[in-house]
Write a protein that holds these residues in place. Structure first.
Motif, mmCIF file in Angstrom:
data_model
loop_
_atom_site.group_PDB
_atom_site.id
_atom_site.type_symbol
_atom_site.label_atom_id
_atom_site.label_comp_id
_atom_site.label_asym_id
_atom_site.label_seq_id
_atom_site.Cartn_x
_atom_site.Cartn_y
_atom_site.Cartn_z
ATOM 1 N N SER A 317 -56.812 -24.927 -43.591
ATOM 2 C CA SER A 317 -55.830 -25.390 -42.614
ATOM 3 C C SER A 317 -56.462 -26.347 -41.613
ATOM 4 C CB SER A 317 -55.191 -24.201 -41.889
ATOM 5 O OG SER A 317 -56.168 -23.453 -41.188
ATOM 6 N N ALA A 320 -56.811 -29.617 -43.360
ATOM 7 C CA ALA A 320 -55.491 -30.258 -43.371
ATOM 8 C C ALA A 320 -55.186 -30.885 -42.013
ATOM 9 C CB ALA A 320 -54.422 -29.233 -43.740
ATOM 10 N N GLU A 327 -51.040 -28.582 -45.410
ATOM 11 C CA GLU A 327 -51.928 -27.732 -46.201
ATOM 12 C C GLU A 327 -51.393 -27.524 -47.608
ATOM 13 O OE1 GLU A 327 -53.955 -23.273 -45.992
ATOM 14 O OE2 GLU A 327 -52.950 -24.117 -44.223
#
Length: 354
Positions: A317, A320, A327
């Motif tokens: 995450s 991302a 994600e």
């Protein structure tokens, strides 16, 4: 400012036409056309709706224009039956994968490729396959994990989760790096064959292109020979006693029963009459049903990278967030690997770039 190029990429990932996006955002088509042409701004209310619709963060839309895989050099399987929308969504996925790949390469020293098309004498696809096997030092023995073999030899392999039966895989060269994208919604056996097929394109068609009439047939022949070397087949299968034996033996080479039956027919091991009968029996199982299925392959490289990042306190995450990419999109490239997946014991250590 929302970048028109970034909005277009998201539109393609959503599988929407300009009209389709306009309808989703509550504007007319000309508004989207003018915006993507750089002739007008996207209305503020449409920006909010786009964020809600796509799940992409606002910072994504202010990044530099993306780099797409060039449609002219990409090898697509099933091109005739592939819709423009599915093709464009897959190319847009490639653009996102490039950004992830560049981020990773800034932090890790990954294997350089050992694909040398100039050293392969293209007498035939089968000869090219055996030459590459010799160059990689694997002789005629079965390939345990096709993805790991590709990665060990510097091929960048990403998964795709495109929900279309007409998109199997695609491959290309970028900055002297070979890339393969595999649709993981296919069977494990089909995915291995797709990977070998795309390897054939990379090694045989880098300089000639993969759009000529014989390219797909050549890549199929390469894949068959690469996964099922004739010498090994003849040593293991002297007489075919029925379809049940093909279904049992196929696990040795990690191919589908249909692919093994086809190859044995071409070798003269089974008659045309028996081959047709086997195809009928296998067809009754359904398009995506494989008898005696093998376990789906995954990636050592991504397992090691995610584990190393996890040890540093960097979750997917956070990656991302750093890339400003949802994600879910990153997970779609990683063969379903999560950060709690440990690397196989025999895996070579991954070196981080200082």
């Amino acid at each position: 400012m929302f970048s028109p190029a970034r909005v277009e990429l998201v539109r393609l990932r959503l599988g929407l036409t300009k009209l389709g996006l306009a309808e989703k955002l509550g504007v007319d088509r000309k508004t989207i056309q003018r915006f993507e042409a750089g002739q007008a701004d996207l209305p503020h209310h449409s920006r909010e709706q786009l964020l809600d619709l796509s799940g992409y963060p606002e910072t994504f839309f202010s990044k530099a224009p993306p780099e797409y895989p060039s449609a002219e050099i990409v090898s697509f399987r099933s091109l005739r039956s592939l819709t423009a929308g599915s093709r464009d969504a897959a190319l847009a996925a490639g653009a996102l994968a490039f950004e992830l790949d560049d981020w990773i390469c800034e932090r890790y020293d990954l294997p350089t490729h050992s694909l040398n098309p100039e050293r392969v004498t293209l007498r035939s696809p089968a000869a090219a396959a055996m030459q590459l096997r010799a160059m990689w030092g694997i002789g005629v023995r079965p390939i345990g994990n096709m993805i790991n073999l590709l990665e060990a030899n510097g091929v960048r392999v990403f998964s795709l989760v495109e929900e279309t039966r007409h998109l199997d895989a695609y491959s290309l060269w970028r900055n002297d790096k070979p890339y393969i994208f595999l649709n993981t919604l296919k069977t494990a056996e089909r995915s291995r064959f797709d990977a070998a097929h795309e390897l054939g394109h990379l090694i045989m068609h880098r300089h000639t292109g993969s759009t000529h009439p014989r390219a797909e047939a050549e890549a199929d022949a390469f894949a068959s020979a690469f996964l099922m070397p004739e010498d090994d087949l003849r040593a293991e299968i002297r007489i075919v006693r029925g379809l049940h034996e093909i279904i049992q033996k196929k696990r040795r080479w990690g191919v589908s029963a249909a692919a093994l039956a086809y190859t044995l027919n071409k070798m003269g091991k089974i008659s045309d009459w028996h081959y047709r009968g086997y195809c009928i029996e296998l067809g009754k199982l359904g398009r995506n049903v494989e008898p005696n299925p093998m376990q789906r392959e995954t990636s050592q490289i991504w397992s090691k990278i995610l584990m190393d990042l996890w040890r540093q306190g960097i979750s997917l995450s956070r990656v991302a967030e750093s890339l400003a990419i949802p994600e879910r999109e990153l997970r779609g490239f990683l063969f379903g690997i999560t950060t709690d997946t440990s690397a196989p014991a025999k895996a070579a250590p991954l070196r981080a770039v200082n």
